[in-house]
Design an enzyme around this catalytic site. Structure first.
Site, PDB file in Angstrom:
ATOM      1  N   CYS A  72       0.879  -1.182   0.000  1.00 16.29           N
ATOM      2  CA  CYS A  72       0.000   0.000   0.000  1.00 16.29           C
ATOM      3  C   CYS A  72       0.906   1.218   0.000  1.00 16.29           C
ATOM      4  O   CYS A  72       2.100   1.107  -0.313  1.00 16.29           O
ATOM      5  CB  CYS A  72      -0.964  -0.035   1.182  1.00 16.29           C
ATOM      6  SG  CYS A  72      -0.176   0.059   2.799  1.00 16.29           S
ATOM      7  N   ARG A  95      -3.319  -0.646   5.342  1.00 18.06           N
ATOM      8  CA  ARG A  95      -3.865  -1.750   4.551  1.00 18.06           C
ATOM      9  C   ARG A  95      -2.912  -2.926   4.364  1.00 18.06           C
ATOM     10  O   ARG A  95      -3.322  -4.086   4.549  1.00 18.06           O
ATOM     11  CB  ARG A  95      -4.326  -1.226   3.175  1.00 18.06           C
ATOM     12  CG  ARG A  95      -5.499  -0.280   3.262  1.00 18.06           C
ATOM     13  CD  ARG A  95      -5.686   0.480   1.965  1.00 18.06           C
ATOM     14  NE  ARG A  95      -4.558   1.372   1.704  1.00 18.06           N
ATOM     15  CZ  ARG A  95      -4.404   2.103   0.618  1.00 18.06           C
ATOM     16  NH1 ARG A  95      -5.309   2.032  -0.349  1.00 18.06           N
ATOM     17  NH2 ARG A  95      -3.352   2.894   0.485  1.00 18.06           N
ATOM     18  N   ASP A 137      -8.404   4.043   0.976  1.00 13.72           N
ATOM     19  CA  ASP A 137      -7.402   4.217   2.022  1.00 13.72           C
ATOM     20  C   ASP A 137      -8.057   4.646   3.340  1.00 13.72           C
ATOM     21  O   ASP A 137      -8.596   5.748   3.437  1.00 13.72           O
ATOM     22  CB  ASP A 137      -6.395   5.276   1.566  1.00 13.72           C
ATOM     23  CG  ASP A 137      -5.131   5.226   2.389  1.00 13.72           C
ATOM     24  OD1 ASP A 137      -5.191   4.773   3.548  1.00 13.72           O
ATOM     25  OD2 ASP A 137      -4.086   5.634   1.872  1.00 13.72           O
TER      26      ASP A 137
HETATM   27  P1  4NP Z   1      -1.832   2.872   3.960  1.00 13.86           P
HETATM   28  O1  4NP Z   1      -2.430   4.258   4.488  1.00 13.86           O
HETATM   29  O2  4NP Z   1      -1.272   3.160   2.576  1.00 13.86           O
HETATM   30  O3  4NP Z   1      -2.996   1.948   3.903  1.00 13.86           O
HETATM   31  O4  4NP Z   1      -0.774   2.473   4.957  1.00 13.86           O
HETATM   32  C1  4NP Z   1      -1.691   5.458   4.494  1.00 13.86           C
HETATM   33  C2  4NP Z   1      -0.971   5.815   5.616  1.00 13.86           C
HETATM   34  C3  4NP Z   1      -0.275   7.016   5.630  1.00 13.86           C
HETATM   35  C4  4NP Z   1      -0.292   7.837   4.532  1.00 13.86           C
HETATM   36  C5  4NP Z   1      -1.011   7.485   3.404  1.00 13.86           C
HETATM   37  C6  4NP Z   1      -1.711   6.286   3.394  1.00 13.86           C
HETATM   38  N1  4NP Z   1       0.417   9.082   4.558  1.00 13.86           N
HETATM   39  O5  4NP Z   1       0.325   9.816   3.570  1.00 13.86           O
HETATM   40  O6  4NP Z   1       1.119   9.350   5.509  1.00 13.86           O
END
Ligand code: 4NP
Length: 154
Positions: A8, A14, A123
């Site tokens: 992810c 995720r 997300d």
């Molecule tokens: P993930 O969610 O891709 O599902 O781990 C996110 C966590 C942090 C960020 C973006 C997506 N961020 O931009 O910090």
């Protein structure tokens, strides 16, 4: 040994959720000597950070074991270290294709393309809906495991 990497953006919501859900499934099917599972993020936004509390809440709610971990960023050389890159969404499929330049071995897949949903997993970092994320990840992991069992003759 088949090596699977869930991917992810941040590697805190995720993909670690998918890593532990999938580890639990393969453990229950006695396939853990045949499949190894890890997860990575395409960005460096959360590098070194722990699993998001929303993901931990869902894993606990569904009695999925997990170990504390720190977010790791995917690097170009990882292409040779894994057999399957299972992405939460099309954005991260694109980011992987840019990073690896080529996907000659067709290793990159979007998780819900193994299901009839054929869509991105939104997300939860933005939606806050970790419960929906869990449902979709569970569905995607089950469908991917069924695919893998047929493809690899497990
Ligand atoms: P993930 O969610 O891709 O599902 O781990 C996110 C966590 C942090 C960020 C973006 C997506 N961020 O931009 O910090």
């Amino acid at each position: 040994m088949i090596k699977v990497c869930f991917v992810c953006l941040g590697n805190i919501c995720r993909s670690p959720m998918a890593e532990f859900v999938f580890k639990d499934m393969i453990e229950k099917e006695n396939l853990n000597s045949q499949i190894c599972v890890e997860s990575r993020g395409t960005s460096d936004e959360e590098l070194g950070n722990s699993i998001h509390s929303g993901t931990i809440f869902e894993l606990n709610k569904h009695h999925i074991p997990y170990t504390p971990r720190k977010a790791i960023q995917l690097v170009k050389d990882d292409y040779h270290n894994f057999d399957y890159f299972i992405s939460a969404d099309s954005l991260n499929c694109r980011l992987m294709r840019n990073l690896f330049v080529h996907d000659n071995e067709f290793k990159i897949h979007r998780i819900l393309d193994f299901t009839s949903l054929k869509k991105d997993i939104a997300d939860p970092w933005y939606t806050g809906n970790f419960s929906l994320t869990y449902q979709e990840i569970e569905l995607g992991c089950r469908a991917f495991l069924d695919y893998l069992k047929k493809k690899e003759n497990f």
